[in-house]
Design a protein around this motif. Structure first.
Motif, short mmCIF file in Angstrom:
data_model
loop_
_atom_site.label_atom_id
_atom_site.label_comp_id
_atom_site.label_asym_id
_atom_site.label_seq_id
_atom_site.Cartn_x
_atom_site.Cartn_y
_atom_site.Cartn_z
N LEU A 82 0.82 -1.21 0.00
CA LEU A 82 0.00 0.00 0.00
C LEU A 82 0.85 1.26 0.00
O LEU A 82 0.64 2.17 -0.81
N MET A 83 1.83 1.32 0.90
CA MET A 83 2.65 2.53 1.01
C MET A 83 3.52 2.73 -0.23
O MET A 83 3.71 3.85 -0.71
N GLY A 84 4.03 1.63 -0.77
CA GLY A 84 4.82 1.73 -1.99
C GLY A 84 4.00 2.25 -3.15
O GLY A 84 4.45 3.10 -3.93
N ALA A 85 2.76 1.76 -3.25
CA ALA A 85 1.88 2.21 -4.32
C ALA A 85 1.57 3.69 -4.17
O ALA A 85 1.57 4.45 -5.14
N ILE A 86 1.30 4.13 -2.95
CA ILE A 86 0.98 5.53 -2.70
C ILE A 86 2.16 6.43 -3.06
O ILE A 86 1.99 7.47 -3.71
N LEU A 87 3.35 6.04 -2.64
CA LEU A 87 4.54 6.85 -2.96
C LEU A 87 4.73 6.94 -4.47
O LEU A 87 5.05 8.00 -5.02
N ASP A 88 4.52 5.82 -5.16
CA ASP A 88 4.68 5.83 -6.62
C ASP A 88 3.63 6.70 -7.28
O ASP A 88 3.91 7.45 -8.21
N ALA A 136 4.33 10.56 -5.81
CA ALA A 136 5.65 11.18 -5.94
C ALA A 136 6.55 10.48 -6.94
O ALA A 136 7.68 10.91 -7.16
N GLY A 137 6.07 9.40 -7.55
CA GLY A 137 6.88 8.65 -8.50
C GLY A 137 6.45 8.95 -9.92
O GLY A 137 6.67 10.04 -10.45
N TYR A 138 5.81 7.98 -10.55
CA TYR A 138 5.38 8.15 -11.94
C TYR A 138 4.44 9.34 -12.13
O TYR A 138 4.39 9.93 -13.20
N GLY A 184 0.74 4.96 -17.01
CA GLY A 184 0.17 6.28 -16.77
C GLY A 184 -0.86 6.29 -15.64
O GLY A 184 -1.33 5.24 -15.17
N THR A 185 -1.20 7.49 -15.22
CA THR A 185 -2.13 7.65 -14.08
C THR A 185 -3.50 7.02 -14.35
O THR A 185 -4.16 6.56 -13.42
N ALA A 186 -3.91 7.00 -15.61
CA ALA A 186 -5.21 6.42 -15.93
C ALA A 186 -5.26 4.93 -15.66
O ALA A 186 -6.35 4.35 -15.54
N GLU A 187 -4.08 4.29 -15.56
CA GLU A 187 -4.01 2.85 -15.33
C GLU A 187 -3.71 2.48 -13.88
O GLU A 187 -3.64 1.30 -13.54
N PHE A 188 -3.54 3.48 -13.02
CA PHE A 188 -3.15 3.21 -11.63
C PHE A 188 -4.14 2.28 -10.94
O PHE A 188 -3.74 1.33 -10.26
#
Length: 223
Positions: free
Chosen positions: A149-155, A158-160, A190-194
């Motif tokens: 969860l935290m890794g996904a949120i950071l990405d 603040a990542g991609y 891309g953000t649309a695929e998050f």
């Protein structure tokens, strides 16, 4: 009216909620590194000392912001299956973090020791307990969920979501020519695929959790 009189009257009307609202606004516009009590005071139209009457330091203020966001999370209905409860809780936390992307880095790296945060953590551990994982496996899978969860949120915040980090940027033409696999995969980054990517990973994680639980509880038939 004299400016000093206006500020004195404002200080009397300041509330913790007003300060927290303004702090989140300043953080989202200036970033964590750019935040200061001086900028917050300017946003509120008061002296910085007026804020210190409510929050003695930036650390106290940021802790209050964490409590505010975590306190807004509702524990899923205990009558729901454990898997659905965990999914709801994970997605709810992710939603709150993504609503405040500039503060998300602090939120996910903050050690949650306040009563508000501990109440939420205690509830999440209770979801694993209800799922029949036992103390040790439940605790380890709770941590595993946090890693994901935290890794996904950071990405995602603040990542991609921020685009390329490198000083030297490869052009689309060079990317397609020299790194065709990356170019082909890029459409899914891309953000649309998050959401689709996150849900895929979460389903896999939940599947493996149930598999680990079932293996741990299966009788040992070895001789």
């Amino acid at each position: 009216m004299d400016t000093s009189i206006k500020k004195k009257r404002l200080r009397g009307r300041l509330s913790c909620e007003m300060i927290e609202d303004a702090a989140l606004k300043v953080i989202e516009s200036e970033g964590l590194a750019g935040f200061s009590m001086r900028k917050l005071a300017a946003e509120l139209g008061c002296e910085a000392m007026s804020i210190y009457h409510h929050f003695p330091s930036v650390a106290h203020l940021f802790e209050a912001l964490v409590d505010r966001l975590i306190g807004s999370l509702e524990m899923p209905d205990a009558d729901l299956p454990w898997r659905q409860r965990l999914r709801i809780a994970v997605q709810d936390f992710r939603r709150v973090a993504r609503e405040h992307p500039a503060f998300a880095t602090f939120l996910v790296t903050y050690r949650m020791n306040s009563p508000t945060c501990l109440t939420w953590l205690n509830g999440i551990l209770g979801v694993f307990e209800a799922g029949g994982f036992g103390p040790e496996l439940g605790a380890r899978l709770f941590r595993t969920t946090g890693y994901y969860l935290m890794g996904a949120i950071l990405d995602e915040t603040a990542g991609y979501a921020k685009g390329p980090s490198a000083v030297t940027i490869v052009s689309d033409e060079q990317l397609a020519q020299d790194f065709p696999k990356v170019a082909a995969a890029g459409r899914y980054f891309g953000t649309a695929e998050f959401d689709r990517t996150f849900d895929l990973g979460l389903d896999m994680l939940l599947d493996e959790m149930e598999n680990a639980r079932d293996c741990a509880s299966a009788p040992n038939t070895g001789s």
